[in-house]
Motif scaffolding. Structure first.
Motif, short mmCIF file in Angstrom:
data_model
loop_
_atom_site.label_atom_id
_atom_site.label_comp_id
_atom_site.label_asym_id
_atom_site.label_seq_id
_atom_site.Cartn_x
_atom_site.Cartn_y
_atom_site.Cartn_z
N MET A 151 -25.16 -31.20 0.17
CA MET A 151 -24.07 -32.10 0.52
C MET A 151 -23.37 -32.58 -0.75
SD MET A 151 -24.23 -35.65 2.72
CE MET A 151 -22.75 -36.62 3.00
N SER A 152 -22.06 -32.49 -0.81
CA SER A 152 -21.34 -32.90 -2.00
C SER A 152 -20.16 -33.80 -1.65
CB SER A 152 -20.86 -31.68 -2.79
OG SER A 152 -20.03 -30.87 -1.98
N GLU A 153 -20.26 -34.51 -0.54
CA GLU A 153 -19.14 -35.33 -0.09
C GLU A 153 -18.77 -36.39 -1.11
OE1 GLU A 153 -17.51 -37.98 3.63
OE2 GLU A 153 -19.26 -36.72 3.90
N LEU A 154 -19.72 -36.84 -1.91
CA LEU A 154 -19.43 -37.90 -2.87
C LEU A 154 -19.15 -37.36 -4.26
CD1 LEU A 154 -22.02 -40.61 -1.79
CD2 LEU A 154 -19.67 -40.29 -1.01
N SER A 155 -18.92 -36.08 -4.37
CA SER A 155 -18.57 -35.50 -5.66
C SER A 155 -17.32 -36.17 -6.21
CB SER A 155 -18.33 -34.00 -5.51
OG SER A 155 -17.97 -33.43 -6.74
N GLY A 156 -17.37 -36.58 -7.46
CA GLY A 156 -16.24 -37.27 -8.08
C GLY A 156 -16.26 -38.77 -7.88
#
Length: 267
Positions: free
Chosen positions: A1-6
């Motif tokens: 899961m990378s929804e919070l990338s950045g």
């Protein structure tokens, strides 16, 4: 899961227990994570490494005495210089139990300051910038004691009830910030009941001793007084809910206090 990338998150009280598991959950979704707590250099680096191992893009420790508004301001300036903060999780807290008539005044002051006032200071510092960017998440780790009272916990209950109220006010004030597309700005509380942290281990061991050393029986006995499931929660379960509240899909969940209490507050 990378929804919070950045995204960048600050989790107070995050070198162990619930705070560390929340930090790991956010890091696992790609966030950069600022950790905080009372820790030695070795303990701080171990916590940062655990968050990096979970998948965080970066993890850095920031010290700050949550009893001191000036120290909080100084810490917030350093955190904001590291990166604009999109997610704030207020988890730092302390506890002391005693009857109202015997509660030391310095304990009252310290518990209210760390468990409530510190959250006000961090929210006041970060939320205007969240609103300006159109995205922000505040997750305040309250307690079942922010919804119901127990004897011998006057300052803790007062602080946690206050944290729930503070969160509702902030949720209303920032409800119109941003949009569905940007994610908006939300403020919510998680209210854990009995959770497997170091603070409850002595109570579990004492009850287990009454049942011939059977830890499971000791937990069931201890929790039977309040928590109908008679099961503790793991800190990682609190982290999983915090992560969901930070997702864009949760843009319309704000001003809520969500119990993880095995039915305690349903009674």
């Amino acid at each position: 899961m990378s929804e919070l990338s950045g995204k960048t998150a600050l989790v107070t009280g995050s070198v162990q227990g619930i705070g560390l598991e929340v930090a790991k959950a956010l890091g696992g979704a790609g966030a950069r994570v600022a950790l905080h707590g009372l820790a030695s250099a070795v303990e701080a680096e171990a916590a940062c490494e655990a968050v990096r191992a979970a998948g965080a893009a970066e993890a850095k420790f920031f010290g700050g005495d949550m009893r001191d508004a000036a120290a909080i301001d100084a810490m917030m300036a350093k955190v904001k210089a590291w990166g604009p903060v999109d997610i704030l999780v207020n988890n730092a807290g302390i506890q002391h139990t005693a009857p109202l008539a015997e509660m030391p005044r310095d304990k009252w002051d310290a518990i209210l300051t760390i468990n409530l006032s510190a959250a006000f200071h961090t929210m006041q510092s970060l939320m205007p910038d969240m609103a300006a960017r159109g995205f922000g998440r505040v997750v305040n780790i309250a307690s079942v004691h922010g919804l119901v009272a127990s004897k011998d916990k006057a300052p803790y209950v007062a602080a946690k009830f206050g944290l729930v109220g503070l969160s509702r006010v902030a949720a209303l004030e920032y409800a119109s910030a941003g949009s569905k597309e940007s994610g908006g700005v939300t403020v919510n509380c998680i209210a854990p009941g009995w959770t497997e942290t170091a603070i409850i281990q002595p109570q579990i061991e004492a009850r287990a001793a009454l049942h011939g050393g059977d830890r499971a029986a000791g937990i069931a006995d201890l929790l039977s007084e309040k928590q109908p499931t008679r099961r503790t929660s793991d800190p990682a379960e609190i982290g999983a809910l915090a992560l969901w509240l930070c997702a864009r899909v949760a843009h319309n969940v704000t001003g809520a206090t969500i119990p993880i209490d095995g039915g305690w507050t349903a009674q």
